[in-house]
Design an enzyme around this catalytic site. Structure first.
Site, mmCIF file in Angstrom:
data_model
loop_
_atom_site.group_PDB
_atom_site.id
_atom_site.type_symbol
_atom_site.label_atom_id
_atom_site.label_comp_id
_atom_site.label_asym_id
_atom_site.label_seq_id
_atom_site.Cartn_x
_atom_site.Cartn_y
_atom_site.Cartn_z
ATOM 1 N N CYS A 82 107.980 -5.469 12.437
ATOM 2 C CA CYS A 82 108.398 -4.226 11.774
ATOM 3 C C CYS A 82 108.006 -3.002 12.597
ATOM 4 O O CYS A 82 108.545 -2.819 13.684
ATOM 5 C CB CYS A 82 107.854 -4.186 10.359
ATOM 6 S SG CYS A 82 108.649 -2.942 9.323
ATOM 7 N N HIS A 195 110.228 -8.971 8.350
ATOM 8 C CA HIS A 195 108.912 -9.558 8.135
ATOM 9 C C HIS A 195 109.030 -11.057 7.963
ATOM 10 O O HIS A 195 109.375 -11.534 6.883
ATOM 11 C CB HIS A 195 108.274 -8.976 6.869
ATOM 12 C CG HIS A 195 107.856 -7.563 6.997
ATOM 13 N ND1 HIS A 195 106.569 -7.198 7.302
ATOM 14 C CD2 HIS A 195 108.565 -6.409 6.902
ATOM 15 C CE1 HIS A 195 106.489 -5.881 7.362
ATOM 16 N NE2 HIS A 195 107.678 -5.371 7.129
ATOM 17 N N GLU A 197 106.742 -13.153 7.610
ATOM 18 C CA GLU A 197 105.767 -13.647 6.631
ATOM 19 C C GLU A 197 106.194 -13.321 5.211
ATOM 20 O O GLU A 197 105.555 -13.720 4.248
ATOM 21 C CB GLU A 197 104.363 -13.086 6.908
ATOM 22 C CG GLU A 197 104.172 -11.615 6.620
ATOM 23 C CD GLU A 197 104.773 -10.709 7.682
ATOM 24 O OE1 GLU A 197 105.271 -11.237 8.702
ATOM 25 O OE2 GLU A 197 104.756 -9.484 7.497
#
Lengths: 216, 283, 408
Positions: A82, A195, A197
């Site tokens: 990001c 992202h 994750e």
């Protein structure tokens, strides 16, 4: 010997999800702002959510601008996420013109609020969106080799990276009229605008692929 | 491409997942961890935890549950309820939350939005607006689970919220909440068309058609859903409720699964109906 | 030497709170309304040796009930009275609130009875309360008789009840209680159903003909000694020019009519498990019931007793007189039903009890033609010193359930 992962902490953004992802995959990750620790790491992750100039300032304060450049010089793997991707570029439009780490030549630009008459494309873009290969086969031998064209990833950003050289553009995504770079790769640097994750199992697979890519 | 997010919203009270009507009358439907796990594994784009008793106790007590979720669920998690200070936000993020949702604190002091956005990033800050329609047709904002009157008109407030730097707005129709009568289309489109940050619709869906409608006509950027998926969950699997010590579990004990106008449906079914109506989403 | 604080109304001097719920021992229990005047000493709810109140104990008993057996008793009872010729076989007094909505609906649609609903309308209807009443009839589907009493007399008696007893609801409650049996007698409906039963536990029968007759005013030797609004009937006549005929609406049924009708009044709450929250859901689902669109002042709830503007004020006066506000009543009930913990109840009481109900206050003052200041002065004169202390110009409770009163 177990591999050491350092998640670079410059006081911006939530690092815990990145750590959770590493934990989940069995990697011991340490959150640190210490350039020395960073230099000794086997893997480095540069996360971040927030303002570009704020981030650059904080990186400077911690000595991390040099720290990151030194680390990258070692050839060891670095992943940006990001804001972490955006910081790698030369500069950003945010608040005038702010210089970045300049590891990937290019500029960070702001999304225009677009409307197609029916609806407004809101800024920041906060949604799942699809990633595309710039050309076929591009993802081979990169951490995105575990992905398929059109896989959904989670995005949350108001700015996007625009590298000068398309060689470094690893993935693209479309938002409104804007098709933009959603992942970059340059030697040992790999970064995603989305992202991983926060992108469910598909995102975790990218982490896994990245870890494995550079596992010796 | 614009993809509608479908967000699973869990109202949590102590150890229980609860569901009410007009944010009132909190029935226990089960253990929140069971629902969260199921939703993560079955198509939720995001999870939203609302601590419904936090305002009363003036603290958010979901820390443990947030951490437990963050360890196993890799989709965004937003946490709301009783978040009053910068430290409260930090605690939530530290526990593993990705975004915080504030209402009372923001209305009482809009500068708090700015402060929080500067510190944690705009996209971390979601502001909730609980709207109740008045006799004269105006929508006014309420706080504390739709209980406290503020006198503030919702669109004015939404614009202010955006100006102060919030990343998203979740617009709740307290009138529709839990009724299954559908999202409040007028309210949602007014807010969504009036700001340029994402707007999440909340409150009221009961039929599959309500979802696409909220996007195509209501202009919602994302949809929060609770009753429809919760009643669907308990239709097919039950949480073990024998050890419950608090909360209205009469409904669960009765073995009933349906309620009024709510047609239970899974996240998959909801997304499929969106897709079929031409609304793009992650499938 | 420490001055002993005055204790009004014959309330217990020491303030105690139930260890299970949040109710205090200052809570009055059933009044003989016709004898109620300012000198009346209140009988209050008992706490046992363990500090648990009667209502909690009664509720514990409820847990042990065989509800299947109770329902069988109900079925037997209903079978006895059910009419198949189209006439009414039972009478349900109510206003379309969640409780009467549930009662009427379940009797008609589940148990196949033919209820006549009767309504003693609120003194001052709220818009959503009125809508709920209409929905009860129109969506729920019932015949209904609404008995509007003489408005002038209602207004006068309400005002007098406030001035003399700080009890805005006294005469209203009287009329409401008496309407059911009265109309049952007139229409020849032998079975009347009340709802929940908190006090007389273990007994399904609220009243039968003989007990109703006992309550009939003919048993009073001297009508003139009856009190309404804290004023005797004689004084009502002599000072306010209110005749006995004007008061009939508030008084019990005629003894002769009762005798002929052979009425039985039962508590449905004896036969069916009453969970207020589930009753709310039932009403929403079946009779178009909607909660108040904003929180009730003085408490946290939105769906209990919301059709009369004066109700909010009524609870404010119980807080003044007994230190018990609406949040305490609501929370105690929810604790007994295991919906909330005592800790939560304490927090709710602290937050909402005694909140001044300003939403409808001015309208009420206009209705009874009283100046707001006068009302507040009245309140102050009704505060018992053993409960209240004045600190820095404002009144504070000496003892609270969270133990943060001035004397705790």
């Amino acid at each position: 010997m177990p591999k050491k992962v350092v998640i670079i902490d410059y006081q911006l953004g939530n690092l815990f999800s990145v750590k959770q992802a590493c934990d989940y995959l069995g990697y011991d990750a340490e959150i640190s702002f210490d350039p020395e620790k960073l230099l000794r790491a086997d893997y480095a992750i540069l996360p971040g959510v927030g303002a570009f100039n704020d981030a650059m300032q904080k990186l400077k304060v911690f000595g991390l601008t040099e720290g990151i450049r030194d680390y990258v010089k070692t050839g060891k793997p670095m992943m940006g996420i990001c804001l972490g991707l955006q910081l790698l570029l030369s500069d950003s439009e945010e608040f005038g013109n702010t210089p970045g780490l300049d590891l990937i030549p290019g500029r960070v630009k702001k999304f225009e609020v677009q409307s197609n008459g029916q609806r407004i494309y809101k800024v920041p873009q906060i949604q799942w969106n699809t990633i595309s290969e710039p050309e076929e086969g591009r993802w081979r031998n990169t951490p995105l080799n575990v992905c398929k064209q059109g896989d959904f990833m989670y995005f949350v950003h108001s700015f996007y990276a625009s590298p000068h050289d398309t060689r470094y553009v690893l993935a693209t995504t479309a938002y409104g009229n804007q098709t933009y770079c959603s992942a970059v790769i340059k030697d040992n640097i790999f970064a995603t605008q989305f992202h991983p994750e926060k992108s469910g199992l598909y995102g975790l697979n990218i982490y896994k692929a990245w870890f494995n890519q550079f596992a010796k | 491409m614009e993809n509608c997010r479908v967000i699973a919203r869990l109202d949590i009270k102590g150890p229980n997942l609860v569901k009410g009507i007009h944010l009132e009358g909190l029935r226990v439907l089960g253990k929140p961890e069971d629902f969260a796990k199921y939703y993560y594994e079955n198509g939720a784009d995001e999870l939203f935890y609302q601590d419904v008793v936090a305002s009363l106790y003036e603290r958010n007590s979901l820390q443990e549950f947030i951490s437990a979720t963050a360890k196993k669920s890799f989709i965004p998690l937003t946490v709301g309820g009783g978040i009053r200070t910068i430290n409260d936000i930090r605690e939530v993020l530290r526990a593993g939350g990705d975004k915080v949702c504030i209402n009372t604190a923001a209305i009482r002091n809009p500068n708090f939005i700015r402060e929080a956005a500067l510190k944690f990033g705009s996209s971390t800050i979601v502001v909730a607006i609980e709207a109740i329609k008045q006799q004269d047709g105006k929508y006014l904002a309420f706080v504390d689970n739709g209980r406290e009157f503020t006198g503030i008109e919702v669109l004015d407030w939404a614009k202010k919220v955006e100006a102060f730097g919030a990343g998203e707005i979740v617009i709740t129709s307290v009138d529709r909440e839990g009724t299954g009568e559908g999202y409040d289309i007028e309210l949602t489109s007014t807010i969504s068309s009036g700001v340029s940050i994402p707007v999440i619709a909340h409150g009221g869906p009961g039929q599959l058609t309500h979802f696409a409608e909220a996007v195509t006509v209501g202009k919602a950027d994302a949809l929060a859903v609770a009753s429809v998926i919760h009643y669907d969950f308990i239709t097919n699997r039950r949480s073990d409720m024998e050890s419950r010590s608090e909360g209205n579990i009469s409904f669960l004990k009765s073995g009933r699964t349906r309620f009024g106008k709510i047609q239970p449906a899974s996240l998959h079914e909801i997304k499929l109906s969106l897709h079929n109506a031409g609304v793009s989403c992650r499938i | 030497m420490k001055q002993e604080l005055e204790v009004k109304y014959g309330l217990p001097r020491a303030v105690k709170f139930c260890k299970k719920c949040v109710m205090s021992n200052q809570r009055p229990v059933s009044e003989v309304e016709f004898k109620h005047n300012i000198a009346t000493r209140k009988k209050t709810m008992a706490f046992d040796a363990e500090g648990i109140c009667d209502a909690c104990r009664a509720n514990e008993q409820k847990e042990r009930i065989d509800w299947k057996k109770r329902e069988d008793e109900l079925l037997k009872l209903l079978d006895q009275y059910r009419k198949n010729d189209g006439s009414y076989d039972c009478l349900v007094p109510g206003s379309g609130g969640k409780d009467s909505a549930f009662q009427a609906h379940i009797l008609k649609y589940k148990y196949g009875m033919n209820p006549l609903t009767v309504t003693w309308p609120p003194i001052l209807y709220t818009e959503y309360g009125y809508q709920n009443w209409k929905n009860w009839i129109d969506i729920g589907g019932f015949d209904n008789i609404s008995f509007r009493r003489n408005g002038r007399v209602m207004k006068l008696l309400t005002k007098l009840a406030i001035e003399n007893l700080l009890h805005p609801f006294q005469t209203f409650i009287l009329g409401q209680k008496n309407l059911g049996p009265k109309l049952a007698a007139k229409f020849g409906i032998p079975l009347v159903f009340y709802g929940e039963n908190e006090a007389e536990y273990g007994n399904p029968i609220a009243d039968n003909s003989s007990s109703l007759r006992d309550k009939s005013f003919h048993t009073f030797n001297n009508i003139d000694e009856l009190y309404l609004g804290g004023v005797s009937v004689r004084e009502l006549r002599e000072k306010y020019n209110v005749q006995l005929s004007d008061l009939m609406a508030f008084l019990p049924a005629d003894a002769k009519e009762l005798e002929q009708a052979n009425i039985q009044v039962h508590y449905l709450g004896y036969y069916l498990r009453w969970t207020p929250q589930e009753v709310y859901y039932y009403a929403v689902e079946n009779t178009g019931f909607k909660a108040r669109p904003f929180r009730t002042q003085g408490t946290y709830s939105k769906y209990n007793s919301i059709d009369d503007m004066i109700d909010d004020l009524h609870y404010y006066t119980t807080h003044i007189k007994f230190g018990i506000g609406r949040a305490t009543y609501d929370a105690s009930q929810e604790i007994r039903n295991h919906h909330i913990t005592r800790e939560e109840g304490q927090a709710l009481v602290k937050k909402f009890d005694g909140e001044f109900p300003d939403k409808y206050f001015n309208e009420i003052m206009d209705y009874i033609e009283m100046k707001p200041d006068v009302f507040h002065q009245l309140c102050d004169s009704f505060r018992s010193p053993h409960l209240w202390k004045q600190e820095n110009g404002s009144w504070k409770l000496r003892h609270t359930v969270k133990e943060d009163g001035t004397d705790d």
